[in-house]
Design an enzyme around this catalytic site. Structure first.
Site, PDB file in Angstrom:
ATOM      1  CG  ASP A  68      55.215 -14.181  27.829  1.00 40.47           C
ATOM      2  OD1 ASP A  68      54.560 -15.223  27.624  1.00 40.47           O
ATOM      3  OD2 ASP A  68      55.964 -13.674  26.966  1.00 40.47           O
ATOM      4  CD  GLU A 135      53.443 -16.428  22.148  1.00 38.49           C
ATOM      5  OE1 GLU A 135      53.110 -16.743  20.997  1.00 38.49           O
ATOM      6  OE2 GLU A 135      53.169 -15.311  22.646  1.00 38.49           O
TER       7      GLU A 135
END
Length: 380
Positions: A68, A135
């Site tokens: 991400d 994250e």
């Protein structure tokens, strides 16, 4: 063979802004399955994660990272489409180029090259990948839950390298062998609201708060040590009252963050702050939330292997550091004592025109490949 440049560009072209994946992890999974890895897709909430393992014997080395990325912001400020992965003048420009899709591509490419020379590796040893899509967000449905799943499956990691962009000015100048902890606080100081013309009928929370905030902001928690910078408290927001200029507000709220070393716990920090507040005799409410505990990998085979390999490939003597923000290593280190972070130069991460030199992708791939060779030397 896997080309780290082509793979990095393909990963960037998947606009995987937290928590959306847009096929980004599928790209990694296809390559890993081709290399013989068994892949476990782990979806928690709206987040895609996976754990892939090759082999079931010996020490298990894990590459960890996240697919991400943060949003691109105002795309008109970019020199090109942030998800086009433009390749120009020796650089790939795009969101996630260094944080951390470039690093992921290097991990996979290095693994492919290593295994090509060691076709029977999995008969005696193990490699794995722990990849999350959460994250950059709240990190609630990502690595933390994958680790819980690994524990339930009795999966053990002996070494873990997190591919965050740890290098500062040149690839190879910095290795993260720990991180500071992070605590967010919200302080409310209550008073009595009223008209500014009648000060004897009010209790101004702003006046009450001013010396308290000054006292808290000037606190010295420690002097740091050989691994950690001194603990730092920074106020991030102060709010009180509204648009009316003739009303004393009823309360003031202040937000703050503490970055702290292994010398402290969230509880000990909260106790220090409450001591100041209690001494000030103010009506207050204090809430504190831990977003990460500190960790340190003081030494051991992984730290030494990463240092030696980086020096061998780059010609630099890397510095060990615990500075900067938090990463998922804060979770992994609780399950894997030998946890280290090393990756690309992070100077453009989260910025407009985030970019990575193509040459650095090749160098990092070689670092990761030689690290595997150093940790798993051929037998006989």
């Amino acid at each position: 063979m896997v080309d780290p440049v082509a793979l990095a560009r393909a990963l960037i072209q998947a606009p995987s802004v937290t928590p959306m994946d847009h096929g980004c992890q599928d790209l990694l999974i296809r390559h890993l399955e081709d290399l013989g890895f068994t892949v476990h897709r782990l979806r928690f909430g709206h987040v895609e994660n996976f754990y892939a393992r090759l082999g079931s014997k010996g020490r298990n080395f894990t590459f960890a990272g996240h697919t991400d990325v943060v949003g691109a912001g105002d795309t008109s400020r970019w020199s090109s489409d942030p998800f086009a992965a433009t390749l120009e003048e020796g650089y790939i420009t795009g969101r996630g180029a260094v944080d951390m899709k470039g690093g992921l591509a290097c991990m996979v490419a290095a693994t492919a090259r290593f295994l090509a020379a060691r076709p029977h590796f999995a008969q005696q040893h193990s490699l794995s990948f722990l990849i999350t899509g959460d994250e950059e967000g709240d990190a609630l449905d990502g690595t933390l839950k994958v680790l819980q799943w690994l524990e339930s499956q009795q999966e053990k990691m002996d070494y873990c390298l997190v591919g965050e962009p740890t290098s500062a000015a040149q690839l190879g100048d910095c290795i993260k062998n720990g991180r500071r902890g992070s605590v967010n606080g919200r302080l409310t100081i209550r008073g009595v609201q009223g008209h500014v013309a009648y000060p004897h009928l009010v209790d101004n929370p702003i006046h009450r708060a001013a010396p308290v905030l000054a006292a808290i902001s000037s606190m010295t928690f420690d002097q740091g040590d050989r691994f950690f910078q001194p603990t730092s408290l920074q106020f991030t927001a102060v709010q009180s009252g509204g648009s009316a200029t003739n009303v004393v507000p009823g309360e003031l709220t202040a937000g703050f963050n503490i970055r702290f070393s292994a010398m402290h716990t969230p509880e000990s920090l909260e106790a220090r702050i409450r001591q100041v507040l209690d001494g000030a005799e103010v009506d207050y409410d204090l809430q504190m939330m831990t977003s990460g505990l500190p960790f340190i990998t003081e030494g051991g085979p992984l730290v030494e292997a990463v240092k030696a390999t980086v020096a061998q490939v780059t010609g630099l003597e890397p510095q060990l550091s615990t500075g900067g923000g938090t990463s998922d290593a804060r979770f992994i280190s609780r399950h894997c004592v030998q946890t280290v972070e090393f990756g690309l130069v992070g100077s453009t991460m989260h910025k407009v025109d985030e970019r990575v030199p193509v040459a650095d992708l090749e160098v990092l791939t070689e670092v990761y490949r030689r690290l595997l060779e150093r940790l798993y030397p051929p037998q006989g």
